[in-house]
Write an enzyme that holds these catalytic residues in place. Sequence first.
Site, mmCIF file in Angstrom:
data_model
loop_
_atom_site.group_PDB
_atom_site.id
_atom_site.type_symbol
_atom_site.label_atom_id
_atom_site.label_comp_id
_atom_site.label_asym_id
_atom_site.label_seq_id
_atom_site.Cartn_x
_atom_site.Cartn_y
_atom_site.Cartn_z
ATOM 1 N N CYS A 1 0.797 -1.235 0.000
ATOM 2 C CA CYS A 1 0.000 0.000 0.000
ATOM 3 C C CYS A 1 0.826 1.280 0.000
ATOM 4 O O CYS A 1 0.410 2.282 -0.562
ATOM 5 C CB CYS A 1 -1.011 0.004 1.143
ATOM 6 N N GLU B 1 -8.781 -16.632 11.244
ATOM 7 C CA GLU B 1 -7.654 -15.986 10.550
ATOM 8 C C GLU B 1 -6.320 -16.416 11.169
ATOM 9 O O GLU B 1 -5.364 -16.731 10.464
ATOM 10 C CB GLU B 1 -7.767 -14.453 10.660
ATOM 11 N N LYS C 1 -4.449 -6.631 15.658
ATOM 12 C CA LYS C 1 -4.273 -5.210 15.382
ATOM 13 C C LYS C 1 -5.594 -4.594 14.980
ATOM 14 O O LYS C 1 -6.261 -5.175 14.137
ATOM 15 C CB LYS C 1 -3.254 -5.079 14.246
ATOM 16 N N SER D 1 -1.498 3.770 15.278
ATOM 17 C CA SER D 1 -1.320 5.219 15.232
ATOM 18 C C SER D 1 -2.447 5.994 15.914
ATOM 19 O O SER D 1 -2.194 6.953 16.642
ATOM 20 C CB SER D 1 -1.181 5.659 13.775
ATOM 21 N N ARG E 1 -1.750 6.603 7.984
ATOM 22 C CA ARG E 1 -1.823 6.826 6.533
ATOM 23 C C ARG E 1 -1.260 8.190 6.159
ATOM 24 O O ARG E 1 -0.791 8.377 5.043
ATOM 25 C CB ARG E 1 -3.253 6.609 6.049
ATOM 26 N N LYS F 1 -6.178 -8.604 11.506
ATOM 27 C CA LYS F 1 -6.051 -7.158 11.303
ATOM 28 C C LYS F 1 -7.395 -6.617 10.854
ATOM 29 O O LYS F 1 -7.949 -7.053 9.843
ATOM 30 C CB LYS F 1 -4.982 -6.879 10.246
HETATM 31 C C1 PBG Z 1 -0.265 -1.568 5.936
HETATM 32 C C2 PBG Z 1 -0.238 -1.146 7.369
HETATM 33 C C3 PBG Z 1 -1.073 -0.225 7.994
HETATM 34 C C4 PBG Z 1 -0.650 -0.139 9.312
HETATM 35 C C5 PBG Z 1 0.424 -0.997 9.456
HETATM 36 N N1 PBG Z 1 0.649 -1.621 8.243
HETATM 37 C C6 PBG Z 1 -2.135 0.624 7.442
HETATM 38 C C7 PBG Z 1 -3.361 0.080 6.864
HETATM 39 O O1 PBG Z 1 -3.617 -1.120 6.856
HETATM 40 O O2 PBG Z 1 -4.120 0.899 6.348
HETATM 41 C C8 PBG Z 1 -1.272 0.730 10.361
HETATM 42 C C9 PBG Z 1 -0.412 1.009 11.557
HETATM 43 C C10 PBG Z 1 -0.896 2.125 12.408
HETATM 44 O O3 PBG Z 1 -1.992 2.684 12.236
HETATM 45 O O4 PBG Z 1 -0.136 2.477 13.320
HETATM 46 N N2 PBG Z 1 1.016 -1.520 5.367
#
Ligand code: PBG
Length: 324
Positions: free
Chosen positions: A122, A233, A248, A274, A205, A195
């Site tokens: 991504c 999962e 997560k 985050s 993001r 996740k």
């Molecule tokens: C995808 C990824 C994401 C996060 C970690 N790996 C973003 C998503 O799935 O949109 C989010 C981590 C965070 O919010 O701290 N590479």
Amino acid sequence: MYFPRYRLRRLRRNETLRRLVRETRLAVDDLIYPLFAVPGVSVRTPVPSMSGVFQLSVDELVQEALEAKAVGIPALLLFGIPEAKDEVGSGAYAPDGIVQRAVQEVKSRVSDLLVITDVCLCEYTSHGHCGVLQGGEVENDATLEFLARTALSHARAGADVVAPSDMMDGRVAAIRDALDENGFSQLPIMAYAAKYASGFYGPFRDAAQSTPQFGDRRSHQMDPANSDEALREIRLDIEEGADIVMVKPALAYLDVITRARLEFDLPLAAYSVSGEYAMIKAAAERGWLDEPRIMMEVLTAIKRAGADMIITYYAKDAARALNS
Ligand code: PBG
């Protein structure tokens, strides 16, 4: 045993007693510190929605890694923001890509610090989706090869652990096969197994510049309403060869962490994402919360729920607090 013969307050009377009967112990050994690598030199760009978090050029990232090591943090989790993005995310598996260079530098300059790499497309695709598209949708099976290639290129750069975060079906097996066929049978996979499609990734993001240009990630990330499915999962990822499994986000999914802990005996990671960090920071900046206290309370809660290790943007602060 009943009151007044039995009084639970007896063991709470002072800190020494409380220390003795404490059930959960957070340790610096539990912490994984996420970092964002960007091209350039001497770059240290603050992420507006995450005070204290920066996009770092490789030289700065090495400094941050040294600081992390100095406070005893055992592992980093690396993300990359490439110079250019394209339809198929070629920056993700370029031998000289941003994460590959960051891994090489950290591994050559910092000893005894594990480097875990996030494996996803991504941050590298022009459309911001986690895989390659067909008819405007992420094509699961075609994406697997790109993920395997990405994991292998991280392994070749020196990564200690690879961590697929894309949520494609079958990706752990695809990555395991690619690693095994190329001499990396000893390299562990930490799977982002459960996740969720979460609003708590918003600030990330910004940091990783990975917002999808259209649509969302609900066709592959999990529905926040489900937890039986999380166990499915996780079970599948274990069957495919995951060495460490992850739940997560963490804070709004403590029940999922506990269920995973009770059901499986693999090492369990939780990602305090985050948005969890940003919420505490924002409230603390307004003077509405006591930040150091909330930080430790939340991390302890995640551990108490059953996580063995915690990925957190607070890793350095928490390590300092634990060392003091
Ligand atoms: C995808 C990824 C994401 C996060 C970690 N790996 C973003 C998503 O799935 O949109 C989010 C981590 C965070 O919010 O701290 N590479």
